[in-house]
Design a protein around this motif. Sequence first.
Motif, PDB file in Angstrom:
ATOM      1  N   ALA A 133      38.046   8.931  49.812  1.00 18.00           N
ATOM      2  CA  ALA A 133      38.681   8.819  51.130  1.00 18.00           C
ATOM      3  C   ALA A 133      38.383   7.461  51.760  1.00 18.00           C
ATOM      4  N   VAL A 134      39.360   6.974  52.518  1.00 22.19           N
ATOM      5  CA  VAL A 134      39.233   5.696  53.224  1.00 22.19           C
ATOM      6  C   VAL A 134      39.381   5.959  54.719  1.00 22.19           C
ATOM      7  N   LEU A 135      38.501   5.340  55.480  1.00 15.08           N
ATOM      8  CA  LEU A 135      38.506   5.559  56.930  1.00 15.08           C
ATOM      9  C   LEU A 135      39.323   4.472  57.621  1.00 15.08           C
ATOM     10  N   GLU A 136      40.021   4.893  58.657  1.00  8.84           N
ATOM     11  CA  GLU A 136      40.728   3.934  59.508  1.00  8.84           C
ATOM     12  C   GLU A 136      39.942   3.844  60.812  1.00  8.84           C
ATOM     13  N   LEU A 137      39.376   2.661  61.079  1.00 13.53           N
ATOM     14  CA  LEU A 137      38.558   2.459  62.280  1.00 13.53           C
ATOM     15  C   LEU A 137      39.334   1.537  63.214  1.00 13.53           C
ATOM     16  N   ARG A 138      39.459   1.968  64.460  1.00 18.65           N
ATOM     17  CA  ARG A 138      40.265   1.156  65.384  1.00 18.65           C
ATOM     18  C   ARG A 138      39.475   0.736  66.601  1.00 18.65           C
ATOM     19  N   SER A 139      39.756  -0.471  67.023  1.00 13.71           N
ATOM     20  CA  SER A 139      39.291  -0.917  68.339  1.00 13.71           C
ATOM     21  C   SER A 139      40.537  -1.408  69.067  1.00 13.71           C
ATOM     22  N   ARG A 140      40.374  -1.890  70.291  1.00 13.75           N
ATOM     23  CA  ARG A 140      41.551  -2.358  71.034  1.00 13.75           C
ATOM     24  C   ARG A 140      42.188  -3.546  70.338  1.00 13.75           C
ATOM     25  N   SER A 141      41.381  -4.349  69.622  1.00 10.08           N
ATOM     26  CA  SER A 141      41.921  -5.575  69.052  1.00 10.08           C
ATOM     27  C   SER A 141      42.398  -5.417  67.619  1.00 10.08           C
ATOM     28  N   GLU A 142      41.832  -4.470  66.871  1.00 12.18           N
ATOM     29  CA  GLU A 142      42.240  -4.422  65.449  1.00 12.18           C
ATOM     30  C   GLU A 142      42.018  -3.041  64.838  1.00 12.18           C
ATOM     31  N   THR A 143      42.665  -2.875  63.691  1.00  8.79           N
ATOM     32  CA  THR A 143      42.484  -1.673  62.892  1.00  8.79           C
ATOM     33  C   THR A 143      41.972  -2.107  61.531  1.00  8.79           C
ATOM     34  N   VAL A 144      40.852  -1.521  61.095  1.00 10.86           N
ATOM     35  CA  VAL A 144      40.340  -1.880  59.771  1.00 10.86           C
ATOM     36  C   VAL A 144      40.204  -0.614  58.925  1.00 10.86           C
ATOM     37  N   GLU A 145      40.216  -0.845  57.624  1.00  9.67           N
ATOM     38  CA  GLU A 145      40.018   0.279  56.710  1.00  9.67           C
ATOM     39  C   GLU A 145      38.714   0.081  55.949  1.00  9.67           C
ATOM     40  N   LEU A 146      38.033   1.177  55.701  1.00 14.69           N
ATOM     41  CA  LEU A 146      36.731   1.108  55.036  1.00 14.69           C
ATOM     42  C   LEU A 146      36.559   2.360  54.179  1.00 14.69           C
ATOM     43  N   TRP A 197      37.171  16.996  61.108  1.00 11.55           N
ATOM     44  CA  TRP A 197      36.754  16.165  59.965  1.00 11.55           C
ATOM     45  C   TRP A 197      36.150  14.848  60.449  1.00 11.55           C
ATOM     46  N   GLY A 198      36.781  14.274  61.460  1.00  3.51           N
ATOM     47  CA  GLY A 198      36.259  13.006  61.976  1.00  3.51           C
ATOM     48  C   GLY A 198      34.891  13.187  62.594  1.00  3.51           C
ATOM     49  N   GLY A 199      34.723  14.261  63.327  1.00  2.39           N
ATOM     50  CA  GLY A 199      33.432  14.527  63.948  1.00  2.39           C
ATOM     51  C   GLY A 199      32.352  14.714  62.902  1.00  2.39           C
ATOM     52  N   ASN A 200      32.704  15.396  61.831  1.00  7.65           N
ATOM     53  CA  ASN A 200      31.744  15.622  60.753  1.00  7.65           C
ATOM     54  C   ASN A 200      31.281  14.293  60.153  1.00  7.65           C
ATOM     55  N   ILE A 201      32.243  13.349  60.037  1.00  7.17           N
ATOM     56  CA  ILE A 201      31.891  12.050  59.444  1.00  7.17           C
ATOM     57  C   ILE A 201      30.994  11.244  60.379  1.00  7.17           C
ATOM     58  N   VAL A 202      31.369  11.140  61.664  1.00  6.27           N
ATOM     59  CA  VAL A 202      30.595  10.250  62.539  1.00  6.27           C
ATOM     60  C   VAL A 202      29.339  10.915  63.102  1.00  6.27           C
ATOM     61  N   ASN A 203      29.237  12.218  62.996  1.00  6.77           N
ATOM     62  CA  ASN A 203      27.965  12.834  63.357  1.00  6.77           C
ATOM     63  C   ASN A 203      26.889  12.430  62.343  1.00  6.77           C
ATOM     64  N   ALA A 204      27.357  12.071  61.143  1.00  8.10           N
ATOM     65  CA  ALA A 204      26.500  11.431  60.127  1.00  8.10           C
ATOM     66  C   ALA A 204      25.310  12.267  59.709  1.00  8.10           C
ATOM     67  N   LEU A 235      45.157  11.792  67.608  1.00  9.12           N
ATOM     68  CA  LEU A 235      44.060  12.038  66.664  1.00  9.12           C
ATOM     69  C   LEU A 235      44.207  13.380  65.957  1.00  9.12           C
ATOM     70  N   ARG A 236      45.113  14.181  66.446  1.00  7.50           N
ATOM     71  CA  ARG A 236      45.194  15.539  65.899  1.00  7.50           C
ATOM     72  C   ARG A 236      46.223  15.633  64.767  1.00  7.50           C
ATOM     73  N   GLY A 237      46.058  16.650  63.974  1.00  2.00           N
ATOM     74  CA  GLY A 237      47.037  16.963  62.948  1.00  2.00           C
ATOM     75  C   GLY A 237      46.890  16.098  61.703  1.00  2.00           C
ATOM     76  N   HIS A 238      47.624  16.490  60.660  1.00  2.00           N
ATOM     77  CA  HIS A 238      47.551  15.748  59.410  1.00  2.00           C
ATOM     78  C   HIS A 238      48.953  15.646  58.823  1.00  2.00           C
ATOM     79  N   ASP A 282      32.770  -0.588  69.876  1.00  2.00           N
ATOM     80  CA  ASP A 282      34.104  -0.481  70.479  1.00  2.00           C
ATOM     81  C   ASP A 282      35.104   0.208  69.544  1.00  2.00           C
ATOM     82  N   GLN A 283      34.613   0.757  68.428  1.00  2.00           N
ATOM     83  CA  GLN A 283      35.517   1.373  67.454  1.00  2.00           C
ATOM     84  C   GLN A 283      35.515   2.901  67.550  1.00  2.00           C
ATOM     85  N   LEU A 284      36.688   3.427  67.214  1.00  2.00           N
ATOM     86  CA  LEU A 284      36.795   4.875  67.018  1.00  2.00           C
ATOM     87  C   LEU A 284      37.292   5.140  65.609  1.00  2.00           C
ATOM     88  N   LEU A 285      36.774   6.187  64.989  1.00  2.00           N
ATOM     89  CA  LEU A 285      37.364   6.657  63.730  1.00  2.00           C
ATOM     90  C   LEU A 285      38.645   7.388  64.103  1.00  2.00           C
TER      91      LEU A 285
END
Lengths: 276, 737
Positions: free
Chosen positions: A129-142, A107-114, A55-58, A159-162
């Motif tokens: 910007a487009v978010l990549e949201l992942r769960s164990r079964s899939e990765t979606v973009e939003l 940045w991720g924390g800032n987004i999901v703290n909402a 999750l770290r770095g860019h 079950d998702q993490l940004l």
Amino acid sequence: MTVFLPRDLDEALELRDRHPGATAVAGGTDLCVLWPERVAARRDEWLDLSGVAELRGHEWTDGALILGAGTTYWDVIRDRRAGEELPLLVEAARQVGAVQIQTRGTWGGNIVNASPAADGVPVLMAYDAVLELRSRSETVELPLADFYLGYKEMRLAPDQLLTRIHVPRRTYDLQWFEKVGSRSAQAITKVGVAVTRRDGEWRVVANSVAPTVRRCRSLESLLAEGLPVSGPADLMGALESDVTPIDDIRSTAEYRLEVLARLLYWRLRDVCPSIT
Amino acid sequence: MKRVEGLSKLTGRELYVDDLPVDGFLWGATVRSPAARGRIRGIRFDDSVDWSEFTVVDHRDIPGTNAIFLIEEDQPVLAHGRVRHLHEPVLLLAHPRREELRRAVEAVHVDVDAEPPVLDFRLTPDRERIQYGDDNVLKRLRIEKGEVERALAQAPHVIEGVYETGAQEHVYLETQGMLAWEEDGVITIAGSMQCPYYIVEAFEHALGRTPDRIRIIQAATGGGFGGKEEFPSGIALHAALLALKAGRPVKLIYDRSEDLAVTTKRHPSRVRHRTGVDGDGKLLGQDIEVVLDGGAYVTLSPVVLSRSIIHAAGPYACDHVRIDGRAMFTNSPPFGAFRGFGAPQSLFACERHMDRIAAELGIDPVEIRKINLIRDGDSTATGQVIADGADRVQVLDRALDLADYYERRTAHAGFNAAEPTRRRGIGLATFFHGAGFTGSGELFLDSEVHVAGLPDGRIEVRTANVEMGQGTLTVFTSLVCDRLGVPAEAVTIAPADTSLVPNSGPTVASRTVMVVGGLLEKASDDLRTRTGLPADADGRAIREAIREWHRSHPGEPLIGKAKYEQPEHIHWDDETYRGDAYGAYAWGAYVADVEVDLRTFAVSVRDFVAVQEVGRVLHETLARGQIQGGVVQALGWALLEECKWRDGAMENAQLTNYVIPTAGDVPPIRVEFLESPYPHGARGAKGIGELPFDGVAPAVANAVAGATGTDPASVPLTPETVMDLILRQRPPAGSLT
């Protein structure tokens, strides 16, 4: 209290799936804000993402800057290319708290703290910007602009993490961010705005004037259509359909709307022939 | 001279109350009123908590009088039967673990039958809201000089105005905290405080003990600003009651939210001026009404009101003056001592009003002040003849000069004409501050200090005056070194521990250097005399004489002493409020240069000039620090700091939402001192601690008025307030009601 300490993303996603009630933490800076209320003492389960290297770095690809959700403001401030290509990210990051917060907050924390006052979100939204949201079964973009539903409500399944944030690399002929706090530094935003323009297409994103950070689509079309504007008051109609500021402990609805209109008018007057 | 405690603070070795090592102690906590006013119907304890683990204290555990001894004894240590403000202490708990204590506080429910509270000090209360006397007036005071009604009736112009100021939190870096334990029958306190002997008196009354069974020790104190003048007596009593009942040491430390919500604040004020002037702006009559919000108990409001009205007419000569003052009861946590002590409120009104008069008459704000500033031989509102040799016009001229006042005013006119979204203005204030206790107050304090000669030839200074960041230890050391001709290494300052030091009075009212410092000089002389040496003896001889004295008086103490004696020139009548209100006044002229952003309505201060006449500067760095610190604190009051109220108490009790200035909000502050020695102050010094607070808000507000063409009548001038002024162009005078 239980704190889960995943060592990698797979483990984090598995824990996320098994413990949907656990509160995810990265830099922890928003928790500090809640310290006086002792929120930490009332929640039983915590998911500490700070040890998840993925999750770290860019990184810079041909088409985008890709921020890991755990990238700190400081990481971006220190990247010279970010200052050159996507300067609003750096400008916003520099106005988040003090250096101590900038080196921990993500940045991720800032987004999901909402928070409607989030400083990192308007500039990301103005950059599409487009978010990549992942769960164990899939990765979606939003798209980030579609992420928020209401105050502290977002399209994030239990079950998702940004995991990542894609910021397209484009050239803009106008990009601008302004934050108005209650003092010159280390202040929570009372009203803020990020604006980009590219090939006549506008993005105007405001914070602290609605239950979520808000794209001002009426104002964007007013600008795109080149409707004549000769003072801040001429922006009010569009803004009133875009945002719904409130009176609260930090400011008033009237102040927020008035200042948003004035910031926009005086900044755009110089760059838009339709604004005089 | 180096700062005495500088290294230990710089290296983090200084021990504040929360750092003090103590074994087997309990944490204390306070259960508070959930309502602004009402009768306590009952107190319920949830079954979810094992209460046998807790020490629980209520009003029945108070061995003496259930009152915090001060001017009146109306404020209970712990509420009994009724509550008068939100957060009023009702019950105390102690437990070894802090988290369990926190949960336990929430498991106690104070049931209150609510009654209608008074939440606005400006409104006349209806009958069912009367809770003090027959009109809720905590204190009424009047100053009268000449015949003001006749003067106003005859004046060519009468100009009116109403001005308001808000509450302010001290935001000392270290929150309130006390550690209490009993040792050999002596109840002992170590904590953060300005006035150890105030706590001794409070303990005598509430604990029913003689002073020999009370010991109060000041721990290193992280800022006070008046917030640790009267308030610590209550929290010290709370810690002591818990420690006595538990039979173990108890530490009671407020976190920031609790501290902000429940402790004292600067008194909110409303001041009305009706002023007669001639065409040149000469003051012919000043009719002034000062109303302060006192909160739910009397505490120090009568003396805050006193200082407020004495300063209300400003540093000006006027033959006909009437000042009416009232401190009002409200159902708020009591407002309390805060740097300036009522003077900043009334001087804000006075100095804003001087600019309003100038504007209405079309005369220069500089000139109206020059015409009216007190010259030697003129008298103040209380009839005190000023003849101190200070040149108040020169103070103003120096400030104008340093600030390039006229050049900037011209430049701003050009800037404002050319700039679409920015407006600049420059504003000034002339003001004064009386040092020491008001009137005969110093006489009643009866302060005593000791300067002891120790057997090894060292000299120990014994006073109850405390270091809280302002530099007391350093200045005291330097005064004694100078007086006796000894090096700094030869002088130590005894801890402010009531078992070791005499009562030299509280560390308040800008009195420490001027009054107590002066006593130290006399006590130093007394020490030298006791060793048998003449006044011209040098330090080496004195130290040798001290050692010699001890050799011939083994086991006996050698102590030079001094007690306060009122200088002969001071005459004050407390009944008529006539006479010499203060032994000495410091004089100031401040100039603020501001820019207002017409997009955000934010005011930024670009430059600040602070010129003052303070008698003698004893320590340039510390004196400058006092002025700059006072200016910054007052800039917060003028522009940023706003208490939001809910049920009479502070709602925005977090430093995220109650904002004080950062380094980024502070302009260059250019400080200059003019010196005209005061013969009765230490080495000629007058008090300076509070002075800088007085002149800032009016200078800033006057600058904002100039920049925006509006007529601000209140502080803080938050951006929301400035927006209101600019968008609505509020008409001047009386419209605030």
